[in-house]
Design a protein around this motif. Sequence first.
Motif, short mmCIF file in Angstrom:
data_model
loop_
_atom_site.label_atom_id
_atom_site.label_comp_id
_atom_site.label_asym_id
_atom_site.label_seq_id
_atom_site.Cartn_x
_atom_site.Cartn_y
_atom_site.Cartn_z
N ALA A 38 0.68 -1.28 -0.04
CA ALA A 38 0.06 0.02 0.02
C ALA A 38 0.78 1.16 -0.13
N GLU A 39 1.88 1.33 0.83
CA GLU A 39 2.82 2.48 1.00
C GLU A 39 3.51 2.50 -0.64
N ALA A 40 4.25 1.50 -1.06
CA ALA A 40 4.66 1.41 -2.30
C ALA A 40 3.77 1.99 -3.57
N ALA A 41 2.55 1.55 -3.53
CA ALA A 41 1.54 1.87 -4.32
C ALA A 41 1.22 3.46 -4.27
N GLY A 42 1.37 4.11 -3.18
CA GLY A 42 1.40 5.55 -2.98
C GLY A 42 2.30 6.20 -3.66
N ASP A 43 3.52 5.84 -3.40
CA ASP A 43 4.82 6.16 -4.07
C ASP A 43 5.37 5.81 -5.49
N TYR A 44 4.38 4.95 -6.05
CA TYR A 44 4.79 4.09 -7.36
C TYR A 44 4.84 5.31 -8.59
N ASP A 45 5.96 5.26 -9.27
CA ASP A 45 6.17 6.02 -10.38
C ASP A 45 6.87 5.16 -11.56
N LEU A 46 6.05 5.12 -12.19
CA LEU A 46 6.81 3.92 -13.77
C LEU A 46 7.91 4.47 -14.09
N THR A 47 8.30 5.96 -14.03
CA THR A 47 9.43 6.20 -14.88
C THR A 47 10.49 6.38 -13.77
N ASN A 48 10.62 5.85 -12.69
CA ASN A 48 11.53 5.93 -11.51
C ASN A 48 11.84 4.44 -11.33
N ALA A 49 13.06 4.04 -11.79
CA ALA A 49 13.48 2.72 -11.44
C ALA A 49 13.50 2.31 -10.08
N PHE A 87 -2.92 -4.70 -8.82
CA PHE A 87 -2.14 -3.66 -8.77
C PHE A 87 -0.68 -4.34 -9.14
N CYS A 88 -0.35 -5.18 -8.24
CA CYS A 88 1.14 -6.16 -8.40
C CYS A 88 1.29 -6.58 -9.70
N ASP A 89 0.18 -7.20 -10.51
CA ASP A 89 0.43 -7.74 -11.62
C ASP A 89 0.58 -6.73 -12.63
N ALA A 90 -0.18 -5.70 -12.52
CA ALA A 90 -0.01 -4.43 -13.51
C ALA A 90 1.33 -3.95 -13.23
N ALA A 91 1.75 -3.56 -12.17
CA ALA A 91 3.04 -2.95 -11.94
C ALA A 91 4.21 -3.86 -12.35
N GLY A 92 4.01 -5.16 -12.19
CA GLY A 92 5.09 -6.17 -12.66
C GLY A 92 5.14 -6.23 -14.30
N PHE A 93 4.04 -6.25 -14.83
CA PHE A 93 3.99 -6.02 -16.31
C PHE A 93 4.36 -4.76 -16.90
N PHE A 94 4.29 -3.75 -16.34
CA PHE A 94 4.70 -2.54 -16.94
C PHE A 94 6.00 -2.30 -16.72
N THR A 95 6.56 -2.67 -15.71
CA THR A 95 8.09 -2.58 -15.58
C THR A 95 8.96 -3.85 -15.95
N ASN A 96 8.40 -4.55 -16.28
CA ASN A 96 9.10 -5.96 -16.90
C ASN A 96 8.67 -6.42 -18.16
N GLU A 97 7.80 -7.14 -18.50
CA GLU A 97 7.57 -7.32 -19.80
C GLU A 97 7.03 -6.40 -20.73
#
Length: 182
Positions: A38-49, A87-97
């Motif tokens: 939940a904390e990570a989701a609040g700070d999640y930025d796809l452009t920030n590795a 959320f975790c599946d989407a985050a994984g997809f966009f930052t990996n595959e």
Amino acid sequence: MLLPILFFLLIGEVVSKSCIDSNRPKVIKCLETFQKVAEAAGDYDLTNATTTKSTNEVCGKFKRCSPAFACETEQKIVYALNMTLLFCDAAGFFTNEFLPCQIKLDSKTTECSRAWNPFPAQIEDKKKMAEIQKEACNNYFGKDNCMREEIIRVCGAKQWNGFRKHHLALNTIIGACHFKDE
């Protein structure tokens, strides 16, 4: 974002459930991981590795521990768990595959990708915001579905299908658009 709110809802419900009594230590540990998601989701930025790496790590831990809740039937808890996994599946997809495709798309910026914004920033004027959101939903994948064409052309149909699936999942979490086929 919605995940921090879901965390507090989940904590209150889980501690009183009997089906998880035998797994209580695992469940408590998993709830701590849920809080980190939940904390990570609040700070999640796809452009920030840095944020994508830490989010993917904590999501991986949550996905591994979430079976501790398998016996759960309380709707609020099941909903919170499902939204977190989406959320975790989407985050994984966009930052990996999808990342190699995203790099290609970024190098060939088009009018479609420049104008595309399915989740516009909130503004105070609620009436104007409703109009902006309606327009964004009507063009969820770009004007005349142009993101579909662009992703298929640059990266292939498989990447488009993943992109579509995970963007619709993000919409389910955010609740910005209400589509008939969702």
